[in-house]
Design an enzyme around this catalytic site. Sequence first.
Site, short mmCIF file in Angstrom:
data_model
loop_
_atom_site.label_atom_id
_atom_site.label_comp_id
_atom_site.label_asym_id
_atom_site.label_seq_id
_atom_site.Cartn_x
_atom_site.Cartn_y
_atom_site.Cartn_z
CG ASP A 52 91.90 63.57 55.87
OD1 ASP A 52 90.81 63.04 55.61
OD2 ASP A 52 92.90 63.46 55.13
CB SER A 53 86.10 64.32 56.36
OG SER A 53 85.93 63.46 57.47
CG ASP A 91 92.07 60.04 57.90
OD1 ASP A 91 92.45 58.91 57.53
OD2 ASP A 91 91.02 60.58 57.52
CE LYS A 121 90.53 56.70 56.75
NZ LYS A 121 90.93 57.59 55.64
CD GLU A 123 93.47 60.08 51.68
OE1 GLU A 123 93.95 60.58 50.64
OE2 GLU A 123 92.53 60.59 52.30
CD GLU A 190 86.43 58.58 49.90
OE1 GLU A 190 87.37 58.46 50.70
OE2 GLU A 190 85.81 59.66 49.72
O1 KIV Z 1 88.30 61.59 56.31
C1 KIV Z 1 87.33 60.83 56.22
O2 KIV Z 1 86.22 61.10 56.69
C2 KIV Z 1 87.52 59.57 55.50
C3 KIV Z 1 86.30 58.76 55.19
C4 KIV Z 1 85.58 59.37 54.06
C5 KIV Z 1 86.62 57.34 54.95
O3 KIV Z 1 88.61 59.22 55.18
#
Ligand code: KIV
Length: 272
Positions: A52-53, A91, A121, A123, A190
């Site tokens: 989600d980055s 994510d 994934k 969080e 992280e």
């Molecule tokens: O969204 C992302 O890029 C991440 C990484 C920083 C692990 O969750």
Amino acid sequence: MSIHKKEEKKVTTHVLHEMKSRGEKISMLTAYDFSMARVVDQAGIDVILVGDSASNVMAGHETTLPITLDQMIYHASSVVRGVNRALVVVDLPFGSYQGNSKEALASTIRIMKESGAHAIKMEGGEEILESIKRILTAGVPVMGHLGLTPQSIYKFGTYTVRATEDAEAEKLIRDSKMLEEAGCFAIVLEKIPAHLAQRVAENLTIPVIGIGAGSGVDGQVLVVHDMLGITNEFSPRFLRRYANLYDLMKGAVEHYITDVKSKDFPNAKEQY
Ligand code: KIV
């Protein structure tokens, strides 16, 4: 004639477990589009994270909170079309799973059906355990994410190192064990102290992938735009830049503009 892509030995969650068992480090990078995913996959990366980055590096938002489930599915389906070998993990975006486990499963099913990705994934630890279990029951592999969890940035207040105090470190150790026992196939840690990350990795049989978590874990992940130097304003200590593509790309664009303005481009051989 096969309608499938040429078969290569694919990376599966099982392969990642074997890598941990024999002490082989796991490489993981983000990608958000077809072209980048092709480069990263063909270079031999083990895991591609559609993070989600994307909210930051693709859309220019300050945080990961604004990206939507539809947008994540768009990025993930583009990535999947460019990948032949790597495991593709997506994510679950903020707001698509925190409500309850039914919502979490519905979001996961959309990602898996509409993108063709291999895993998701999420969080969090104990707070989202019920959702993790429900998703796993549906047969979808889940990667956990502990430590600095950017979807909670407004709770933390800063992007500084997490779990430096005993209480938070102990919760992180408990959460990591819970995620393993629930059936997660791997965990991202992280921005936490290296000694703590190493302790977690040694405590677990599932792979632990670090970002800013030192060298004592089972693999490393970076945001591809950061490690290639496409972004240049973000320079945390843990980031190693392998290229400076910002300057390279800007130079190429400047060169192109000069050639167009000077009428050098196109030349006689570049036209019909
Ligand atoms: O969204 C992302 O890029 C991440 C990484 C920083 C692990 O969750």
